[in-house]
Design an enzyme around this catalytic site. Sequence first.
Site, PDB file in Angstrom:
ATOM      1  N   LYS A   1       0.958  -1.054   0.209  1.00  0.00           N
ATOM      2  CA  LYS A   1      -0.318  -0.119  -0.052  1.00  0.00           C
ATOM      3  C   LYS A   1       0.994   1.358  -0.037  1.00  0.00           C
ATOM      4  O   LYS A   1       1.833   1.257   0.742  1.00  0.00           O
ATOM      5  CB  LYS A   1      -0.744  -0.004   1.231  1.00  0.00           C
ATOM      6  CG  LYS A   1      -1.947   1.006   1.332  1.00  0.00           C
ATOM      7  CD  LYS A   1      -3.262   0.852   0.776  1.00  0.00           C
ATOM      8  CE  LYS A   1      -3.991   1.805   0.438  1.00  0.00           C
ATOM      9  NZ  LYS A   1      -3.920   2.928  -0.692  1.00  0.00           N
TER      10      LYS A   1
ATOM     11  N   LYS B   1       5.070   2.469   8.760  1.00  0.00           N
ATOM     12  CA  LYS B   1       3.683   2.890   8.956  1.00  0.00           C
ATOM     13  C   LYS B   1       2.535   2.325   9.040  1.00  0.00           C
ATOM     14  O   LYS B   1       1.609   2.164   9.873  1.00  0.00           O
ATOM     15  CB  LYS B   1       3.585   4.129   7.745  1.00  0.00           C
ATOM     16  CG  LYS B   1       2.566   5.211   8.244  1.00  0.00           C
ATOM     17  CD  LYS B   1       2.280   6.109   6.931  1.00  0.00           C
ATOM     18  CE  LYS B   1       3.527   6.832   6.564  1.00  0.00           C
ATOM     19  NZ  LYS B   1       3.039   7.552   5.272  1.00  0.00           N
TER      20      LYS B   1
ATOM     21  N   LYS C   1       5.162   2.024  -3.028  1.00  0.00           N
ATOM     22  CA  LYS C   1       5.298   3.377  -3.570  1.00  0.00           C
ATOM     23  C   LYS C   1       5.515   3.473  -4.815  1.00  0.00           C
ATOM     24  O   LYS C   1       6.057   2.587  -5.451  1.00  0.00           O
ATOM     25  CB  LYS C   1       6.198   4.188  -2.659  1.00  0.00           C
ATOM     26  CG  LYS C   1       5.829   5.898  -2.497  1.00  0.00           C
ATOM     27  CD  LYS C   1       4.778   6.288  -1.604  1.00  0.00           C
ATOM     28  CE  LYS C   1       4.604   7.592  -1.451  1.00  0.00           C
ATOM     29  NZ  LYS C   1       3.761   7.855   0.114  1.00  0.00           N
TER      30      LYS C   1
ATOM     31  N   THR D   1      -5.116  13.050   6.064  1.00  0.00           N
ATOM     32  CA  THR D   1      -3.597  13.184   6.437  1.00  0.00           C
ATOM     33  C   THR D   1      -3.381  14.386   7.600  1.00  0.00           C
ATOM     34  O   THR D   1      -2.797  14.216   8.526  1.00  0.00           O
ATOM     35  CB  THR D   1      -2.639  13.283   5.375  1.00  0.00           C
ATOM     36  OG1 THR D   1      -2.884  12.102   4.235  1.00  0.00           O
ATOM     37  CG2 THR D   1      -1.182  13.388   5.680  1.00  0.00           C
TER      38      THR D   1
ATOM     39  N   ASN E   1      -2.149  19.266  -0.002  1.00  0.00           N
ATOM     40  CA  ASN E   1      -3.091  18.560   0.822  1.00  0.00           C
ATOM     41  C   ASN E   1      -3.051  18.106   2.203  1.00  0.00           C
ATOM     42  O   ASN E   1      -3.524  18.698   3.282  1.00  0.00           O
ATOM     43  CB  ASN E   1      -3.411  17.000   0.065  1.00  0.00           C
ATOM     44  CG  ASN E   1      -4.328  16.226   0.900  1.00  0.00           C
ATOM     45  OD1 ASN E   1      -3.880  15.801   1.754  1.00  0.00           O
ATOM     46  ND2 ASN E   1      -5.496  15.910   0.172  1.00  0.00           N
TER      47      ASN E   1
ATOM     48  N   SER F   1      -7.517   5.399   3.789  1.00  0.00           N
ATOM     49  CA  SER F   1      -7.414   4.903   2.606  1.00  0.00           C
ATOM     50  C   SER F   1      -7.757   3.220   2.855  1.00  0.00           C
ATOM     51  O   SER F   1      -8.508   2.600   1.982  1.00  0.00           O
ATOM     52  CB  SER F   1      -5.855   4.685   1.902  1.00  0.00           C
ATOM     53  OG  SER F   1      -5.895   5.781   1.177  1.00  0.00           O
TER      54      SER F   1
HETATM   55  P1  NAD Z   1       0.885  18.283  -2.310  1.00  0.00           P
HETATM   56  O1  NAD Z   1       1.092  17.978  -3.660  1.00  0.00           O
HETATM   57  O2  NAD Z   1      -0.740  18.341  -2.104  1.00  0.00           O
HETATM   58  O3  NAD Z   1       1.632  19.274  -1.738  1.00  0.00           O
HETATM   59  C1  NAD Z   1       2.895  19.557  -1.552  1.00  0.00           C
HETATM   60  C2  NAD Z   1       3.240  20.799  -1.032  1.00  0.00           C
HETATM   61  O4  NAD Z   1       4.548  21.377  -0.772  1.00  0.00           O
HETATM   62  C3  NAD Z   1       2.595  22.091  -2.102  1.00  0.00           C
HETATM   63  O5  NAD Z   1       2.167  23.133  -1.190  1.00  0.00           O
HETATM   64  C4  NAD Z   1       4.101  22.544  -2.210  1.00  0.00           C
HETATM   65  O6  NAD Z   1       4.126  23.867  -3.122  1.00  0.00           O
HETATM   66  C5  NAD Z   1       4.932  22.247  -1.212  1.00  0.00           C
HETATM   67  N1  NAD Z   1       6.383  22.362  -1.423  1.00  0.00           N
HETATM   68  C6  NAD Z   1       6.989  21.436  -2.427  1.00  0.00           C
HETATM   69  N2  NAD Z   1       8.351  21.843  -2.305  1.00  0.00           N
HETATM   70  C7  NAD Z   1       8.566  22.836  -1.176  1.00  0.00           C
HETATM   71  C8  NAD Z   1       9.618  23.423  -0.449  1.00  0.00           C
HETATM   72  N3  NAD Z   1      10.835  23.047  -0.891  1.00  0.00           N
HETATM   73  N4  NAD Z   1       9.200  24.327   0.549  1.00  0.00           N
HETATM   74  C9  NAD Z   1       8.090  24.323   0.920  1.00  0.00           C
HETATM   75  N5  NAD Z   1       7.078  24.039   0.250  1.00  0.00           N
HETATM   76  C10 NAD Z   1       7.281  22.990  -0.793  1.00  0.00           C
HETATM   77  O7  NAD Z   1       1.530  17.085  -1.493  1.00  0.00           O
HETATM   78  P2  NAD Z   1       0.775  16.165  -0.250  1.00  0.00           P
HETATM   79  O8  NAD Z   1       0.065  15.394  -0.453  1.00  0.00           O
HETATM   80  O9  NAD Z   1       0.292  17.620   0.839  1.00  0.00           O
HETATM   81  O10 NAD Z   1       2.279  15.841   0.532  1.00  0.00           O
HETATM   82  C11 NAD Z   1       3.053  16.430   1.147  1.00  0.00           C
HETATM   83  C12 NAD Z   1       4.071  15.506   1.977  1.00  0.00           C
HETATM   84  O11 NAD Z   1       3.086  14.662   2.788  1.00  0.00           O
HETATM   85  C13 NAD Z   1       4.716  14.375   1.314  1.00  0.00           C
HETATM   86  O12 NAD Z   1       5.977  14.098   2.018  1.00  0.00           O
HETATM   87  C14 NAD Z   1       3.892  13.379   1.282  1.00  0.00           C
HETATM   88  O13 NAD Z   1       4.585  11.971   0.936  1.00  0.00           O
HETATM   89  C15 NAD Z   1       3.425  13.277   2.586  1.00  0.00           C
HETATM   90  N6  NAD Z   1       2.035  12.723   2.767  1.00  0.00           N
HETATM   91  C16 NAD Z   1       0.994  12.816   2.123  1.00  0.00           C
HETATM   92  C17 NAD Z   1      -0.254  12.022   2.248  1.00  0.00           C
HETATM   93  C18 NAD Z   1      -1.578  12.395   1.479  1.00  0.00           C
HETATM   94  O14 NAD Z   1      -2.292  11.767   1.758  1.00  0.00           O
HETATM   95  N7  NAD Z   1      -1.627  13.219   0.826  1.00  0.00           N
HETATM   96  C19 NAD Z   1      -0.089  10.765   3.203  1.00  0.00           C
HETATM   97  C20 NAD Z   1       0.936  10.654   3.872  1.00  0.00           C
HETATM   98  C21 NAD Z   1       2.198  11.450   3.489  1.00  0.00           C
END
Ligand code: NAD
Length: 430
Positions: A67, A91, A103, A187, A218, A355
Amino acid sequence: MTSVFSDAQKRLQHLGELSGISSSVINSLSRPKATLCVSLSVLMDDGSTQYFDAYRCQYSSHLGPCKGGIRFHPHVSQDEVQALGLWMTIKCAVVGLPYGGGKGGVSVNPKNLSRMELEKLSRAYMRAMADFIGPEKDIPAPDVYTNARIMGWMRDEYEVIKGKKQAAVITGKPVIMGGSLGREEATGRGAFLVTEFLRSKEGKAPQDICVAIQGFGNAGYNFAKLLFDAGYKIIAISDSKGGVYDEAGLDVDKLKVSKDRNRKLESDYCEGSVCESDKHKLITHEELLALEVDLLVPAALENAITMKNVNDIKAKWITEVANGPISAAADEILFNKGTVIIPDVLANSGGVIVSYFEWVQNKAGYPWSLDDVQVKLAEKLKASFDEMWQYQHQRENTSLRSAAYAQALKKIESVIKMRGTKAYFSNTEN
Ligand code: NAD
């Protein structure tokens, strides 16, 4: 360039040894079960064909089907998806889901694609992976720069290929296409709940907690919104284009409206924008991380805090919303300094927990109410947080990360041992 995967392997080795996990189990978990690397071709709007490197890593299936999300980002590589697959394995085990870890990703800057090109790329990814993944084998979800609409296209492509409805092949879908209520914000909600558990243990009021957040996507936005509504004082937020700062506290709702309209945070504060009379200052990525705050939230990408900037970090607590935002060496320094870190493997697990709920709903053909989802999410996180907290407080010199890894690794070790000798060799078969 440093390898994120070798850093993740080193951390596994170190924390595995600390929690008394056998070396054969650590060795077995130090390598992925399988990683498929492909090249996707997409016919672009201008008539040219472009090629994109794409990956799917099935890291471990000891506890159940693999997953993990699919990331669309220029930095995606085999090394990165393997690190992320390892962290997903930990996790899912920490929070007791019947899943292994995986992944996927495509090396692309999706901001350069038209909507049609993005749809073609998403469908091409699923065509390449359709025989590799499956609802009982490996279930993808959204991650950085992928979203519910992309999951919807991918489900649709999979069903066209297989010739039957298979809602449970992917999670994080639009609700109308079999998604779960509450998945979009899960999240952020999970990160908020575990931060609240920590806050109540430490006996502080929300309004006394000053916060800086790196990343406003997100996960970062939904977390910021819940913190803001609960009364925490958020003084800095950044996205990939830059950050904003106000020591009196930022208005998260206003920031979101403005970002959605202008596509960048700082436009809210530039001349000519609706907020030009506001006092907010612009702030660089480095300055945000170094702010003197109670809570720092890395919610963007890996390695935000490394040996290069760890000595600048002044936050008392860190909630790791991003996966792997602190390198193993920097983590050690923060631990010795007394920084309390809620580790990624628990802090951002709300997404995979909901999920899992989505997958269960799809398999049962029976959707749950939002209340059901939120209550069950909170129950799961409370139980996992308390287990981690207790483990850490019963031992000297143990971090919350070390406690979380111990919880996860002991579960995986038990299953491997119960399966007998075959399990040591069958990470490639099962
Ligand atoms: P997303 O694409 O919705 O958002 C990513 C954000 O990070 C954006 O606002 C982007 O502008 C910003 N960003 C990118 N590079 C940056 C930098 N150098 N400095 C500041 N901001 C920066 O992605 P997401 O889903 O929010 O994921 C963010 C993190 O959370 C990732 O590490 C992801 O693996 C983790 N995560 C997400 C989920 C999920 O359900 N979406 C679940 C678990 C973990």
